[in-house]
Design a protein around this motif. Structure first.
Motif, PDB file in Angstrom:
ATOM      1  N   ILE C 175       0.866  -1.165   0.000  1.00 16.35           N
ATOM      2  CA  ILE C 175       0.000   0.000   0.000  1.00 16.35           C
ATOM      3  C   ILE C 175       0.911   1.225   0.000  1.00 16.35           C
ATOM      4  N   THR C 176       0.698   2.107  -0.965  1.00  9.14           N
ATOM      5  CA  THR C 176       1.582   3.267  -1.080  1.00  9.14           C
ATOM      6  C   THR C 176       0.807   4.534  -1.401  1.00  9.14           C
ATOM      7  N   ASP C 177       1.352   5.644  -0.922  1.00 14.05           N
ATOM      8  CA  ASP C 177       0.827   6.948  -1.322  1.00 14.05           C
ATOM      9  C   ASP C 177       1.792   7.629  -2.292  1.00 14.05           C
ATOM     10  N   GLY C 178       2.736   6.872  -2.784  1.00 10.81           N
ATOM     11  CA  GLY C 178       3.712   7.416  -3.714  1.00 10.81           C
ATOM     12  C   GLY C 178       5.027   7.735  -3.021  1.00 10.81           C
ATOM     13  N   THR C 179       4.953   7.938  -1.731  1.00  8.47           N
ATOM     14  CA  THR C 179       6.160   8.231  -0.945  1.00  8.47           C
ATOM     15  C   THR C 179       6.467   7.060  -0.013  1.00  8.47           C
ATOM     16  N   ASP C 180       5.536   6.792   0.859  1.00  7.80           N
ATOM     17  CA  ASP C 180       5.718   5.694   1.804  1.00  7.80           C
ATOM     18  C   ASP C 180       5.084   4.418   1.261  1.00  7.80           C
ATOM     19  N   VAL C 181       5.629   3.297   1.701  1.00  9.87           N
ATOM     20  CA  VAL C 181       5.087   1.999   1.297  1.00  9.87           C
ATOM     21  C   VAL C 181       4.876   1.153   2.546  1.00  9.87           C
ATOM     22  N   ILE C 182       3.665   0.642   2.702  1.00  7.13           N
ATOM     23  CA  ILE C 182       3.383  -0.306   3.783  1.00  7.13           C
ATOM     24  C   ILE C 182       3.259  -1.685   3.168  1.00  7.13           C
ATOM     25  N   ARG C 183       3.958  -2.644   3.779  1.00  7.03           N
ATOM     26  CA  ARG C 183       3.879  -4.030   3.309  1.00  7.03           C
ATOM     27  C   ARG C 183       3.209  -4.868   4.386  1.00  7.03           C
ATOM     28  N   LEU C 184       2.230  -5.631   3.962  1.00  7.84           N
ATOM     29  CA  LEU C 184       1.494  -6.491   4.892  1.00  7.84           C
ATOM     30  C   LEU C 184       1.518  -7.918   4.349  1.00  7.84           C
ATOM     31  N   SER C 185       1.855  -8.857   5.204  1.00  4.49           N
ATOM     32  CA  SER C 185       1.994 -10.236   4.740  1.00  4.49           C
ATOM     33  C   SER C 185       0.991 -11.186   5.378  1.00  4.49           C
ATOM     34  N   ASN C 186      -0.173 -10.682   5.731  1.00  3.74           N
ATOM     35  CA  ASN C 186      -1.231 -11.576   6.209  1.00  3.74           C
ATOM     36  C   ASN C 186      -2.008 -12.118   5.014  1.00  3.74           C
ATOM     37  N   GLY C 187      -2.983 -12.965   5.299  1.00  2.00           N
ATOM     38  CA  GLY C 187      -3.804 -13.510   4.230  1.00  2.00           C
ATOM     39  C   GLY C 187      -3.642 -14.999   4.068  1.00  2.00           C
ATOM     40  N   HIS C 188      -4.301 -15.531   3.057  1.00  2.00           N
ATOM     41  CA  HIS C 188      -4.279 -16.970   2.817  1.00  2.00           C
ATOM     42  C   HIS C 188      -4.615 -17.214   1.347  1.00  2.00           C
ATOM     43  N   PRO C 189      -3.985 -18.222   0.722  1.00  2.00           N
ATOM     44  CA  PRO C 189      -4.287 -18.515  -0.685  1.00  2.00           C
ATOM     45  C   PRO C 189      -5.769 -18.766  -0.959  1.00  2.00           C
ATOM     46  N   TYR C 190      -6.520 -19.234   0.049  1.00  6.06           N
ATOM     47  CA  TYR C 190      -7.961 -19.439  -0.154  1.00  6.06           C
ATOM     48  C   TYR C 190      -8.636 -18.179  -0.690  1.00  6.06           C
ATOM     49  N   LEU C 191      -8.129 -17.000  -0.315  1.00  8.29           N
ATOM     50  CA  LEU C 191      -8.743 -15.754  -0.802  1.00  8.29           C
ATOM     51  C   LEU C 191      -8.733 -15.687  -2.328  1.00  8.29           C
ATOM     52  N   THR C 192      -7.785 -16.357  -2.959  1.00  2.00           N
ATOM     53  CA  THR C 192      -7.724 -16.352  -4.426  1.00  2.00           C
ATOM     54  C   THR C 192      -8.573 -17.465  -5.027  1.00  2.00           C
ATOM     55  N   GLN C 193      -9.130 -18.315  -4.173  1.00  5.95           N
ATOM     56  CA  GLN C 193      -9.960 -19.415  -4.668  1.00  5.95           C
ATOM     57  C   GLN C 193     -11.446 -19.173  -4.426  1.00  5.95           C
ATOM     58  N   VAL C 194     -11.755 -17.987  -3.939  1.00  7.38           N
ATOM     59  CA  VAL C 194     -13.141 -17.578  -3.752  1.00  7.38           C
ATOM     60  C   VAL C 194     -13.355 -16.362  -4.636  1.00  7.38           C
ATOM     61  N   THR C 195     -14.353 -16.416  -5.509  1.00  4.24           N
ATOM     62  CA  THR C 195     -14.565 -15.272  -6.389  1.00  4.24           C
ATOM     63  C   THR C 195     -14.974 -14.065  -5.559  1.00  4.24           C
ATOM     64  N   GLY C 196     -14.376 -12.935  -5.856  1.00  2.00           N
ATOM     65  CA  GLY C 196     -14.663 -11.735  -5.083  1.00  2.00           C
ATOM     66  C   GLY C 196     -13.726 -11.542  -3.905  1.00  2.00           C
ATOM     67  N   GLY C 197     -12.780 -12.452  -3.743  1.00  2.00           N
ATOM     68  CA  GLY C 197     -11.825 -12.319  -2.645  1.00  2.00           C
ATOM     69  C   GLY C 197     -11.083 -10.998  -2.691  1.00  2.00           C
ATOM     70  N   GLY C 198     -10.759 -10.550  -3.879  1.00  2.00           N
ATOM     71  CA  GLY C 198     -10.138  -9.241  -4.028  1.00  2.00           C
ATOM     72  C   GLY C 198     -11.168  -8.122  -4.107  1.00  2.00           C
ATOM     73  N   CYS C 199     -12.247  -8.362  -4.837  1.00  2.00           N
ATOM     74  CA  CYS C 199     -13.260  -7.322  -5.065  1.00  2.00           C
ATOM     75  C   CYS C 199     -13.859  -6.826  -3.755  1.00  2.00           C
TER      76      CYS C 199
END
Lengths: 266, 266, 266
Positions: C175-199
């Motif tokens: 996540i960035t505002d163009g200057t700073d960048v935040i990196r987050l490493s939570n989550g699970h691959p299941y989110l990519t196996q459910v439609t709308g996981g990103g939406c």
């Protein structure tokens, strides 16, 4: 009025499952899946036919029709007019769910047009019923900002003017034909945390109206079965996700003994 | 015909999961979510691109395309024509699911137009297949009023006329290329109590056709995997709600040993 | 930048649940139900108002707006322009989710038009962010073929050009505002196996932006809560079906202690 009892509910539920009424739903894009699954679970046959020409054709073979104004795209608005007119012409029951009427202009105008086709029942939350009766501005989108009792005058006015049943969803649900009022206090807050919790009740109401001659009793029976199933589903649910799943299971399994044990008519 | 065996099914399922075919679905509003989740679960990549211009573009990069006529709005009808034509031109497989054809006029005309683009497979219930072959009037909306065996003549006629595979869903599923007939008796009645139970099979069929050279075998393999997953999901399901959840889990976990243990080819 | 901590996330989550922001979603047909349920579960109030005229009206009463380009039918495209313009005019936050931009022409042109209304945040996968910045051709439909780190330059460019936050979903989310960048490493691959996981994350991001003054922090908080809920839901899930159900439960139950125990800021 003659008393509304658990026996009425049990009789209509049994008849619904025996006859499998075909329920046409012209409903919003958010809840089509949940609504169809709720109808299948309760024992009805759903069909979401909502495009121009076919909406008219299908209304003429359906046992009942639901018109829900949640996302009324232009083509669907034509389909809604066709279906409501056809149901009115041939005398099959149809239910109007005036989602967010009063807040948004397109559906508010559409609802006014559809009332000319004399819905058999109107189902909404308090703010929607008040707005539809011309007594207020509607809620905050799909949320009600009024209680069901506050909407009773509006409901009676609608029932008198259009000769229909009005069902107001809330912690206590009110169902009126303009003269008598049935109050039901079943249900669970989880129903408000699942999208379509109210919308699918509109479809189930259409299914009950397809098998019941007394429209007030049929509308109340739909609410009773639906909210009792919700109570049963809430037991053991770990949140709104598992509640929604258990609710479909409960709609399929709820029976006379559950209804007699739980119904809260006041 | 050469025998259709569990080995065929296992081979194609393994290949599908390895290749992750991109399946374009132009399908009805009720089942988009369930269909996409079924494709993801089985190991394919869904994309519901159905608007004019993009439907054509996407059909040219997709591995296979599904066209399901459940709620064919005007814009989607244009997209369907584009996608079917593109798939036909470039030779990627596409599946036609003629929902409620024969009952409703707009989709019946559309189906006739789409047949000109030679679907690789047609999947429907018995009444839909009979109606599509011009031998009957269709069922009661989405419900079949005929058995799969009663639709076999119609299926053979369609297969012969359009050079396609026809799969008829029922208690026993029939899959034919006009000459040979494969009968599969897996599945569970719960599949008929979840909306999209048939529609999602059309999408899964497209995914299998994307990875199988023998179209009859690929179509039958899709039906086998799908219905065996349903059997496994039904074990322990408390109703249609929990079945639908377990079914997606089962599509993701069904494997060669489950297929060999359960497949019912007759 | 000042540090982004679990405290920020907890504060915003509590505020969101207290205020119940009204989130307007103009989103794709596949994920409307899941998105609405995700918003309800987290504590927001969803409304999928997307038709012309009403999209403008509703944007003016909503707390935040999501525009997701997944299935942009003609009428919805007009609604999207209205809603983005209204949000821009009155200064409510709005989120752009450029699904499959770069791959398909209609939405690519639409996204370019919508950028003129200065989205508060853009959420997409790496390929979409790269394509939106004009640095690549997009992925394979909705799938990313690039990693989040590979899209960082593109994200910075977009953030600089449009003065917005850019969130890239991936195994590690950026996540960035163009200057700073935040990196987050939570989550699970299941989110990519459910439609709308990103939406649905786009919608949840809009809800957090409605209650947070610091847009970078609010966007990162949304991602943190969402992906931590996914981790918790994955425990004990038997596949993508049961994961999706447990995920809605987890969105409703995730709390400060879970966030503090699990957040993976790097």
């Amino acid at each position: 009025m003659r008393r509304f009892t658990a026996d009425d509910v049990c009789l209509l539920l049994a008849r619904l499952r025996e006859r499998t009424p075909l329920v046409q739903c012209l409903t919003n894009a958010v809840v089509t899946n949940f609504t169809a699954n709720a109808l299948l679970a309760i024992g009805a046959a759903p069909a979401m036919t909502d495009i121009p020409i076919e909406a008219d054709q299908f209304a003429r073979i359906a046992s009942a029709t639901l018109v829900n104004l949640g996302t009324p795209h232009a083509e669907q608005r034509v389909g809604m007019q066709e279906a409501a007119r056809a149901a009115h012409e041939i005398g099959t029951p149809w239910v109007l769910d005036p989602v967010a009427v009063g807040v948004l202009s397109v559906r508010t105008r559409l609802a006014a047009d559809l009332l000319a086709y004399a819905p058999t029942a109107i189902r909404g939350n308090a703010s929607e019923v008040i707005a539809l009766a011309g007594l207020g501005h509607g809620g905050r989108g799909v949320d009600s900002v009024d209680t069901a009792e506050q909407a009773l005058d509006a409901a009676v006015r609608l029932a008198d003017r259009y000769g229909c049943i009005v069902a107001i969803s809330g912690a206590t649900d009110l169902i009126t034909d303009g003269t008598d009022v049935i109050r039901l206090s079943n249900g669970h807050p989880y129903l408000t945390q699942v999208t379509g919790g109210g919308c699918a009740l509109g479809a189930v109401t259409a299914a009950f109206l397809a098998v019941g001659d007394d429209r007030l009793v049929a509308t109340a029976a739909a609410t009773a079965v639906y909210t009792i199933a919700a109570e049963r589903a809430a037991v053991g649910a770990g949140g709104p996700g598992s509640f929604a799943v258990a609710f479909l299971d409960a709609l399929a399994s709820v029976d006379g003994s559950a209804i007699r044990a739980s119904i809260a008519i006041s």
